[in-house]
Design an enzyme around this catalytic site. Structure first.
Site, PDB file in Angstrom:
ATOM      1  N   ASN A  58       5.712  -0.020  -6.380  1.00 25.68           N
ATOM      2  CA  ASN A  58       5.973  -0.498  -5.413  1.00 25.68           C
ATOM      3  C   ASN A  58       5.259  -2.180  -5.804  1.00 25.68           C
ATOM      4  O   ASN A  58       4.769  -3.469  -5.427  1.00 25.68           O
ATOM      5  CB  ASN A  58       4.895  -0.759  -3.974  1.00 25.68           C
ATOM      6  CG  ASN A  58       5.139  -1.078  -3.220  1.00 25.68           C
ATOM      7  OD1 ASN A  58       6.287  -1.483  -2.900  1.00 25.68           O
ATOM      8  ND2 ASN A  58       4.147  -1.294  -2.095  1.00 25.68           N
ATOM      9  N   ARG A  59       5.634  -2.069  -7.173  1.00 23.44           N
ATOM     10  CA  ARG A  59       5.324  -3.761  -7.540  1.00 23.44           C
ATOM     11  C   ARG A  59       6.366  -4.399  -8.596  1.00 23.44           C
ATOM     12  O   ARG A  59       6.781  -5.069  -9.469  1.00 23.44           O
ATOM     13  CB  ARG A  59       4.354  -3.495  -9.168  1.00 23.44           C
ATOM     14  CG  ARG A  59       2.730  -3.498  -7.794  1.00 23.44           C
ATOM     15  CD  ARG A  59       2.152  -3.904  -7.465  1.00 23.44           C
ATOM     16  NE  ARG A  59       0.895  -4.054  -6.489  1.00 23.44           N
ATOM     17  CZ  ARG A  59       0.321  -2.863  -6.191  1.00 23.44           C
ATOM     18  NH1 ARG A  59       1.003  -2.218  -4.978  1.00 23.44           N
ATOM     19  NH2 ARG A  59      -0.877  -2.587  -5.501  1.00 23.44           N
TER      20      ARG A  59
ATOM     21  N   HIS B 175       4.008   4.905   2.764  1.00 24.08           N
ATOM     22  CA  HIS B 175       3.115   5.328   1.365  1.00 24.08           C
ATOM     23  C   HIS B 175       1.945   6.249   1.887  1.00 24.08           C
ATOM     24  O   HIS B 175       1.177   6.474   2.660  1.00 24.08           O
ATOM     25  CB  HIS B 175       2.086   4.370   0.310  1.00 24.08           C
ATOM     26  CG  HIS B 175       3.426   2.868   0.451  1.00 24.08           C
ATOM     27  ND1 HIS B 175       3.314   1.917   0.110  1.00 24.08           N
ATOM     28  CD2 HIS B 175       4.567   3.538   0.736  1.00 24.08           C
ATOM     29  CE1 HIS B 175       4.577   1.420  -0.028  1.00 24.08           C
ATOM     30  NE2 HIS B 175       5.235   2.042   0.028  1.00 24.08           N
ATOM     31  N   ALA B 176       0.995   6.798   1.353  1.00 22.52           N
ATOM     32  CA  ALA B 176      -0.569   7.244   1.531  1.00 22.52           C
ATOM     33  C   ALA B 176      -1.173   5.936   0.761  1.00 22.52           C
ATOM     34  O   ALA B 176      -1.145   6.424  -0.679  1.00 22.52           O
ATOM     35  CB  ALA B 176      -0.410   8.760   1.085  1.00 22.52           C
ATOM     36  N   TYR B 177      -2.256   6.738   0.717  1.00 23.73           N
ATOM     37  CA  TYR B 177      -2.705   6.283   2.400  1.00 23.73           C
ATOM     38  C   TYR B 177      -4.196   5.542   2.597  1.00 23.73           C
ATOM     39  O   TYR B 177      -4.595   5.210   2.263  1.00 23.73           O
ATOM     40  CB  TYR B 177      -3.636   7.935   2.467  1.00 23.73           C
ATOM     41  CG  TYR B 177      -4.665   8.067   1.655  1.00 23.73           C
ATOM     42  CD1 TYR B 177      -6.098   8.062   1.709  1.00 23.73           C
ATOM     43  CD2 TYR B 177      -4.348   8.596   0.394  1.00 23.73           C
ATOM     44  CE1 TYR B 177      -7.072   8.261   0.866  1.00 23.73           C
ATOM     45  CE2 TYR B 177      -5.750   9.535  -0.383  1.00 23.73           C
ATOM     46  CZ  TYR B 177      -7.185   8.442  -0.406  1.00 23.73           C
ATOM     47  OH  TYR B 177      -7.938   9.188  -1.233  1.00 23.73           O
TER      48      TYR B 177
ATOM     49  N   TYR C  43      -4.241  -5.919   0.989  1.00 24.95           N
ATOM     50  CA  TYR C  43      -4.981  -6.990  -0.095  1.00 24.95           C
ATOM     51  C   TYR C  43      -3.658  -7.285  -0.350  1.00 24.95           C
ATOM     52  O   TYR C  43      -2.255  -7.847  -0.524  1.00 24.95           O
ATOM     53  CB  TYR C  43      -5.197  -5.891  -1.170  1.00 24.95           C
ATOM     54  CG  TYR C  43      -4.575  -4.567  -2.039  1.00 24.95           C
ATOM     55  CD1 TYR C  43      -3.166  -4.381  -1.796  1.00 24.95           C
ATOM     56  CD2 TYR C  43      -5.124  -3.875  -1.615  1.00 24.95           C
ATOM     57  CE1 TYR C  43      -2.378  -3.585  -2.128  1.00 24.95           C
ATOM     58  CE2 TYR C  43      -4.452  -2.331  -2.043  1.00 24.95           C
ATOM     59  CZ  TYR C  43      -3.058  -2.193  -2.357  1.00 24.95           C
ATOM     60  OH  TYR C  43      -2.663  -1.116  -2.343  1.00 24.95           O
TER      61      TYR C  43
ATOM     62  N   GLU D 237       1.492   3.114   5.649  1.00 19.87           N
ATOM     63  CA  GLU D 237      -0.050   3.612   4.827  1.00 19.87           C
ATOM     64  C   GLU D 237      -0.211   5.176   5.455  1.00 19.87           C
ATOM     65  O   GLU D 237      -1.745   4.130   6.621  1.00 19.87           O
ATOM     66  CB  GLU D 237      -1.081   2.759   4.194  1.00 19.87           C
ATOM     67  CG  GLU D 237      -0.497   1.858   3.349  1.00 19.87           C
ATOM     68  CD  GLU D 237      -0.420   2.301   2.159  1.00 19.87           C
ATOM     69  OE1 GLU D 237      -0.983   3.094   1.758  1.00 19.87           O
ATOM     70  OE2 GLU D 237       0.338   1.503   1.049  1.00 19.87           O
TER      71      GLU D 237
END
Length: 225
Positions: free
Chosen positions: A59-60, A112-114, A164, A186
């Protein structure tokens, strides 16, 4: 969804009027590693021979402000962005699929978690998206629907200010490539217990999340502008 198709008019409407493309697990190797070696593993499992570290944060690794704020150039870091955008086969495959179908796709949801959050663009900067009112309304209704199941409250909002700043995310990439509704759930942590997740933990999370997804889907059919 399949069990309630016959009895729920909303579900029938959704399944009749929309196509759903479902990828059960995006990062298969990394997910398997989280069960066998490191519960909190988040990266892929690609090899970096120079640093003897494994993996890239998938995820980057997307081509949207790649390796800018919130991502790392060091291969051993959890937020390593990779040697170049779409370096990971997992990312490359999904990006190819989305490019192929992006004219038809109205929403992109990643799970995603969490953290108990429902996030939307932007992740890479503090800015308001053009269709903010529609997306914000969808998110607000979705978290309320989710809360109605077991009282679990999710925070919601732009990822940059709610969680963030992070660059190279799939959500931002989907939005930048013309998909008007892009969200990242999340999910609340259900935990790993050996090789078995107790149904008592899985089922509430699945049930409440399905209510949120259903709510977002119905929002799409209303064609907010």
């Amino acid at each position: 969804a399949l069990q309630t198709y016959q009895t729920d008019p909303d579900m029938r409407k959704m399944v009749t009027q929309l196509y759903f493309y479902i990828m059960p697990v995006f990062n298969v190797d990394g997910y398997h590693f989280s069960w066998t070696n490191d519960r909190f593993w988040r990266k892929t499992r690609s090899k970096n021979m120079r640093f003897h570290c494994h993996g890239v944060d998938a995820n980057r690794n997307w081509k949207v402000k790649w390796c800018d704020e919130g991502a790392s150039l060091h291969p051993c870091d959890d937020t390593y962005c990779g040697p170049f955008p779409e370096s990971e086969p997992e990312v490359k495959a999904v990006a190819h699929f989305l490019r192929k179908h992006r004219k038809q796709i109205k929403a992109y949801l990643s799970f995603h978690a969490y953290a108990q959050m429902l996030l939307y663009p932007y992740s890479y900067k503090y800015a308001t998206i053009p269709n903010f009112n529609c997306v914000e309304s969808a998110a607000y209704n979705a978290v309320n629907a989710l809360q109605s199941a077991y009282g679990v409250r999710y925070r919601y909002g732009p990822a940059s200010s709610t969680l963030y700043v992070s660059s190279g995310s799939s959500m931002d990439w989907a939005y930048k490539n013309g998909i008007p509704y892009a969200f990242a759930f999340e999910l609340r942590d259900t935990g790993h217990f050996g090789f078995l997740l107790p149904e008592t933990l899985i089922k509430p999370t699945c049930t409440e999340t399905m209510l949120a997804v259903k709510n977002i889907t119905l929002h799409l059919l209303k064609k907010c502008h």
